[in-house]
Structures are given as structure tokens and as C-alpha cells.
Design a protein around this motif. Structure first.
Motif, mmCIF file in Angstrom:
data_model
loop_
_atom_site.group_PDB
_atom_site.id
_atom_site.type_symbol
_atom_site.label_atom_id
_atom_site.label_comp_id
_atom_site.label_asym_id
_atom_site.label_seq_id
_atom_site.Cartn_x
_atom_site.Cartn_y
_atom_site.Cartn_z
ATOM 1 N N GLY A 202 -14.217 -28.644 -1.244
ATOM 2 C CA GLY A 202 -12.999 -29.677 -1.373
ATOM 3 C C GLY A 202 -11.992 -28.988 -0.812
ATOM 4 O O GLY A 202 -12.128 -27.828 0.069
ATOM 5 N N TYR B 285 -7.855 -21.132 -4.370
ATOM 6 C CA TYR B 285 -8.486 -22.574 -4.526
ATOM 7 C C TYR B 285 -7.407 -22.796 -6.123
ATOM 8 O O TYR B 285 -7.127 -24.098 -6.452
ATOM 9 C CB TYR B 285 -9.816 -23.012 -5.182
ATOM 10 C CG TYR B 285 -9.882 -23.905 -4.832
ATOM 11 C CD1 TYR B 285 -10.452 -24.990 -4.639
ATOM 12 C CD2 TYR B 285 -10.235 -24.589 -6.535
ATOM 13 C CE1 TYR B 285 -10.819 -26.143 -4.822
ATOM 14 C CE2 TYR B 285 -11.172 -25.268 -6.777
ATOM 15 C CZ TYR B 285 -11.034 -26.180 -6.262
ATOM 16 O OH TYR B 285 -11.372 -27.570 -6.779
ATOM 17 N N PRO C 77 -5.682 -31.595 -4.458
ATOM 18 C CA PRO C 77 -6.859 -31.458 -4.561
ATOM 19 C C PRO C 77 -6.370 -33.273 -3.175
ATOM 20 O O PRO C 77 -5.358 -33.599 -3.559
ATOM 21 C CB PRO C 77 -8.299 -32.304 -5.478
ATOM 22 C CG PRO C 77 -7.196 -33.376 -6.740
ATOM 23 C CD PRO C 77 -5.857 -32.023 -6.366
ATOM 24 N N SER D 272 -5.375 -25.855 -6.408
ATOM 25 C CA SER D 272 -6.489 -26.732 -7.370
ATOM 26 C C SER D 272 -6.048 -28.332 -7.787
ATOM 27 O O SER D 272 -6.420 -29.131 -8.162
ATOM 28 C CB SER D 272 -7.908 -26.666 -8.292
ATOM 29 O OG SER D 272 -7.069 -25.961 -9.282
ATOM 30 N N THR E 291 -7.291 -28.302 -0.619
ATOM 31 C CA THR E 291 -6.262 -28.470 -1.458
ATOM 32 C C THR E 291 -4.831 -28.484 -0.478
ATOM 33 O O THR E 291 -5.350 -28.150 1.123
ATOM 34 C CB THR E 291 -6.128 -27.289 -2.614
ATOM 35 O OG1 THR E 291 -5.951 -26.016 -1.743
ATOM 36 C CG2 THR E 291 -7.029 -27.497 -2.705
#
Length: 355
Positions: free
Chosen positions: A351, A284, A291, A288, A353
Motif C-alpha cells: 500500500g 508506515y 492511506p 498509515s 501513504t
């Protein structure tokens, strides 16, 4: 099709059993475990195989270092041996889907499925023993200097015994045992394409690029067992157990299971085009800066779940399109396709990416 050993051929099977190996029916999401060895062995996909056999065939393939070993190769042999019948028994007393006789089973049989019993009729035990024996025979075939496909030589050794391969310096001819071994090899080799496949019909990937190519690579490993700490850029490997992870039925499954955990599957899928870190939180952190909103997901995007914040990320998956992901969920499971909403608790979704 007429590959079942009939009463008229029973004496051939018995004779083979006397000097050979097999009588034939002729017919927990993330762990840190770095590894710099990236010599690849592409195992290939698998189709037209009963669900209960699928993960064990992939596991047996992953445990063998020889690239000649593929899932479809093992599947074709199992089909010839027993038609995937775990209860199969030959006139010579060979049992199980891989048709082991007593003496050979005593050497190769193990409790691979960790159910407390070593049994030729256990699919896991039998298929893993088949893979181990075939891997050994492939090694002998490659070092023998004999002409011909090492896969064919290994199959001949499985059927008639390696001594017969040495005697004929290759696959025994049609004149040997009424063509039993010769036909066995020919039939298995010709049937391999029937069992080759990429995604088992679950996902269709279109287009090219970093994401779609990584997704294809991940889908090629459907059915590969989960192994906490296992998996490298080159493919499945055994893992390890810590105080809470890697155990199955009270035993350390990871240390004897060649497979992937969630982040090693992602690392493997993107390697070497994109060399991602080993663990989910680091993956991540590495991606990141790109995103992706949930309604903008594309095949190959990375999805993360966390118990709270970046330091508590515990799971990663690849987006497979149509609201689905491909991932390695946990000990006791295999690399599989699931709806995104069912992969992990929805409240833990952190989330996505794009590498």
C-alpha cells in the motif's frame, strides 16, 4: 580544445611528477541504524557523465565531509584529466581516469570496488582515490590561511603538489611550468556547471510542497550506492552487515560503502520538514492514517512492500509520477528510478501513504 599533454609539454609533466602528485593529461532493503547528526552536506546533482562513472563520483563525494566537494567538481576534474578514459596514460606514466602516478597511487590506491585488485584503471578504485586525495587537499586548503577558493587551491595541490601551493601561498602563477597548473585550475573550475544537474533528465518534478520537495531531494541522490544500515538525515553514511544483509561477493560491502538503504533515503528526503522514523515499518506506522489508493498516487507518496502484514514490511520507495518510483533497491545497486511494477515483486505490494 587542446588540453592533452603533447610531446612538447611532456617534460613539464615529467617535472611535475618529480615533485608533485599527479601528472595530467592536460586536456536488503531496510535496516535500523539511527543517527542524530544532522549537519547537512548537499552534494548536488550530476549530469553529462558516463554511466559507469556516475555512482563512483557520487560515492566519492559522499565520503568527504567538506561541503566544497561536489559531484560536479570531481566530474570536471576527471574530464580534464582523461576525458573519462579509464585507459588513459600520460607521457609521465600517469594512468587511469584520475591520472595517478606510481608514488601517489601507492598512498591512495585501495580496492574500492571489491574485485580483488587495486588498479588505477579500475573506475571505482581510481575515482574513490581521487575523491579521498581531493578531500584531504580541501582540508589542507581550508586550514592553510591562503587567500582564494579552497577548491582552486586543492586542484593546484593535486596537479603540482601541495609544496608548490605552500611556496606560492596560493595557486601557482602563469609563470610556473608554462601555466600548466594555473590553466588546469581555471579550466576545471569553469567547467563545473557543465556537470551540475538535478535528475539526470529522468524525472521532471513540478510544483512545491512536502511531497514534491522530498522527491527532488531523493532524485538529487540518484546513483548513490546502496548501503544496508547506511544513511542518515544528513546524507549517505557507511552501514553494517547482519547475518544475511549487506554482503557483496562474500564481503561486507555495507561497512565500507557510504550510501543509503531504502528507508534512510526516505527519511533523508523528507527531513527536516517531516521527521520520519528510521525503518520502513515504522514509517508506515507513522503515516498509515493517510492511506493513498494506487490510482490516486502523487509525487513523494510512500509505497510499501511486505511479506505479509505491517510487521513484515521490508521495502519503501517514493512515488516519482508516471508509474515510476525512486528508491534504494538492494546491496550492489544504487539509488535509481524504476517502474513501480518492477521495483519489487508485485504480489508483495502492501500500500501507499502520504506523509
Amino acid at each position: 580544445m587542446k588540453w592533452l599533454v603533447t610531446a612538447g609539454l611532456a617534460f613539464v609533466a615529467l617535472a611535475l611528477a618529480g615533485f608533485g602528485l599527479i601528472a595530467v593529461l592536460v586536456i536488503d532493503s531496510d535496516a535500523n541504524a539511527a543517527d542524530d547528526n544532522i549537519d547537512s552536506k548537499a552534494g548536488g546533482g550530476l549530469r553529462n557523465v558516463p554511466t559507469e562513472f556516475h555512482p563512483w563520483i557520487l560515492r566519492a563525494d559522499a565520503a568527504c565531509k567538506h561541503p566544497e566537494m561536489t559531484p560536479a567538481y570531481l566530474a570536471s576534474q576527471l574530464y580534464q584529466e582523461s576525458r573519462f578514459n579509464a585507459s588513459a596514460v600520460s607521457p609521465a606514466g600517469a594512468r587511469g581516469p584520475a591520472q595517478f602516478i606510481d608514488g601517489t597511487w601507492a598512498t591512495w590506491g585501495r580496492d574500492y570496488d571489491s574485485n580483488g585488485e587495486i588498479s588505477r584503471t579500475d573506475i571505482g578504485d581510481s575515482v574513490m582515490a581521487q575523491g579521498a586525495l581531493m578531500c584531504s587537499l580541501l582540508g589542507q586548503a581550508k586550514s592553510s590561511g591562503y587567500t582564494g577558493d579552497p577548491r582552486a587551491l586543492a586542484l593546484a595541490g593535486y596537479n603540482a603538489g601541495w609544496g608548490r601551493v605552500q611556496e606560492y601561498k596560493g595557486v601557482p602563477p602563469k609563470s610556473f611550468a608554462r601555466g600548466e597548473t594555473y590553466n588546469y585550475v581555471q579550466l576545471i573550475m569553469s567547467k563545473i556547471p557543465h556537470f551540475e544537474g538535478q535528475t539526470a533528465g529522468l524525472i521532471t518534478v513540478t510544483g512545491r510542497g512536502n511531497g514534491p520537495d522530498a522527491l527532488r531531494r531523493a532524485l538529487d541522490r540518484l546513483g548513490t550506492p546502496y548501503s544496508w544500515g547506511g544513511g542518515t538525515p544528513s546524507g549517505p553514511s557507511t552501514g553494517f552487515c547482519d547475518r544475511a544483509n549487506g554482503y557483496l561477493h562474500g564481503k561486507c560491502s555495507a561497512s565500507s560503502t557510504a550510501g543509503f538503504d531504502c528507508s534512510s533515503l526516505v527519511q533523508y528526503s523528507y527531513w527536516p520538514t517531516t521527521k520520519l522514523p528510521r525503518v520502513a515499518a515504522a514509517q508506515y506506522g507513522e503515516t498509515s492514517h493517510r492511506p493513498v489508493a494506487r490510482d490516486q498516487l502523487q509525487p513523494g507518496d510512500l509505497l510499501f512492500w511486505s511479506h505479509g502484514g505491517t510487521s513484515a514490511i521490508y521495502h519503501v520507495a517514493l512515488y516519482a509520477g508516471d508509474g515510476k518510483v525512486v528508491h534504494a533497491p538492494r546491496t550492489g545497486r544504487v539509488v535509481e528510478v524504476q517502474p513501480m511494477t518492477a521495483a519489487m515483486p508485485q504480489g508483495d505490494y502492501f500500500g501507499a501513504t502520504r506523509p
